[in-house]
Design an enzyme around this catalytic site. Structure first.
Site, PDB file in Angstrom:
ATOM      1  N   LYS A  53       0.814  -1.209   0.000  1.00  0.00           N
ATOM      2  CA  LYS A  53       0.000   0.000   0.000  1.00  0.00           C
ATOM      3  C   LYS A  53       0.854   1.269   0.000  1.00  0.00           C
ATOM      4  O   LYS A  53       0.620   2.190  -0.779  1.00  0.00           O
ATOM      5  CB  LYS A  53      -0.951  -0.008   1.198  1.00  0.00           C
ATOM      6  CG  LYS A  53      -2.019  -1.093   1.130  1.00  0.00           C
ATOM      7  CD  LYS A  53      -3.057  -0.918   2.199  1.00  0.00           C
ATOM      8  CE  LYS A  53      -3.919   0.284   1.950  1.00  0.00           C
ATOM      9  NZ  LYS A  53      -4.715   0.187   0.720  1.00  0.00           N
ATOM     10  N   ASP A 273      -4.928   2.910  -3.638  1.00  0.00           N
ATOM     11  CA  ASP A 273      -3.618   3.482  -3.318  1.00  0.00           C
ATOM     12  C   ASP A 273      -3.247   4.605  -4.279  1.00  0.00           C
ATOM     13  O   ASP A 273      -2.621   5.593  -3.885  1.00  0.00           O
ATOM     14  CB  ASP A 273      -2.544   2.392  -3.339  1.00  0.00           C
ATOM     15  CG  ASP A 273      -2.766   1.335  -2.274  1.00  0.00           C
ATOM     16  OD1 ASP A 273      -3.324   1.670  -1.214  1.00  0.00           O
ATOM     17  OD2 ASP A 273      -2.392   0.168  -2.504  1.00  0.00           O
TER      18      ASP A 273
END
Length: 328
Positions: A53, A273
């Site tokens: 992430k 993300d």
């Protein structure tokens, strides 16, 4: 705003971003559908792609023009070189990433024919991003305008980084993902903005989601009140294919609904993300929160048209070209 006005913000990206957290190699396979419990199905070729992430967020911000420093740990395996090489290719400064004994972080991802996915995360070296490490890179960490955090690193490390940057006047954007329903009070106090999806928002605040996903008729002012009671004056709630909502108790327009950007999605891995990375870049470049989120809708929609996370992220030029028809 029109697509032209929103995408023109790509010309204004210039700020400096720090991201501390996870870097993973994604072991990704595509299948016609996702398997059920105890079920074995046949998929396509296995792909090894750079992810994590935090690494994704850093790469997304750098690809559209921000100056980005990555902080975290990779292992001593071959995957470490893949991760660092991919971030460097995206334009991310990895000089402060440490090497930790053992494997790098990994995720196992299955993607179905509609672009939906399931993900299993193994922390590896990400678990070794310690408070001591954060303290050792303090000068570089606080030398940015904005800090991006998620929860794929130890909670005490995330909290220490947030506190350190908050005290130095760095704006802190926290992504409560992987979702934690009870955040430490010190972390909430040190974070300026919260980013969650609709399911995370509902669980965090104890609010029922609307029937039939009627987010346009949802009482977002009530959500803002509950978010303030939780400890956040500003938040973004992403709604998947239904766009997003910016909540800002400090603004004249406290609820800002952002429409979705429709594309033919092939893989949604890492789209959230890329949204976060774009918001980081926008905030670092003195955009308002709604401006940054509007731009993030286009950047993340572009990411959904390619496979993988970082592998699907586009440059400012590629994103403009992809939406050229909407700019006419």
């Amino acid at each position: 705003m029109s697509a032209t006005e929103i995408l023109s913000a790509l010309d204004r990206i210039h700020g400096t971003v720090s991201v501390i957290g996870s870097m993973n190699v994604d072991y990704t396979v595509t299948a016609q559908r996702l398997p059920g419990p105890g079920e074995t199905i046949t998929g396509g070729p296995l792909r090894l792609l750079p992810g994590g992430k935090s690494g994704n967020q850093a790469a997304a911000a750098a690809r559209i023009g921000a100056t980005v420093r990555m902080f975290g740990a990779v292992g001593t395996d071959g995957n470490a070189d893949l991760l660092l090489g991919a971030l460097a290719d995206a334009g991310v400064d990895t000089a402060h990433v440490r090497r930790a004994d053992g494997p790098s972080g990994t995720t196992v991802i299955t993607v179905d024919a509609n672009g939906e996915n399931t993900i299993v995360y193994s922390p590896g070296s990400n678990a070794q991003v310690t408070v001591e490490y954060v303290e050792s890179v303090r000068d570089a960490l606080v030398g940015s305008t904005v800090l991006g955090l998620c929860l794929e690193s130890p909670m005490e490390t995330v909290t220490a980084a947030a506190r350190m940057c908050h005290e130095a006047g760095v704006k802190v954007l926290l992504n409560d993902s992987p979702f934690v329903p009870s955040l430490p009070a010190e972390l909430v106090q040190a974070a300026d903005i919260l980013l969650v999806n609709e399911h995370e928002m509902a669980q965090l605040l104890g609010i029922d989601e609307p029937e039939d996903d009627d987010w346009d008729g949802f009482d977002w002012r009530h959500v803002l009140d509950e978010m303030r009671a939780f400890g956040f004056e500003q938040a973004i709630v992403t709604l998947g294919g239904d766009g997003s909502v910016v909540l800002d108790a400090t603004a004249d327009e406290p609820v800002h609904r952002i429409a979705p950007v429709r594309v033919d999605a092939v893989d949604t891995t890492g789209c959230g993300d890329s949204f976060m990375g774009t918001v980081l870049a926008g905030l670092a470049s003195e955009m308002t929160l709604p401006e940054a989120a509007e731009l993030a809708s286009y950047v993340s929609a572009y990411a959904a048209t390619g496979y993988g996370a970082q592998a699907s992220y586009g440059s400012a030029e590629q994103i403009r070209e992809a939406f050229a028809e909407r700019l006419a």
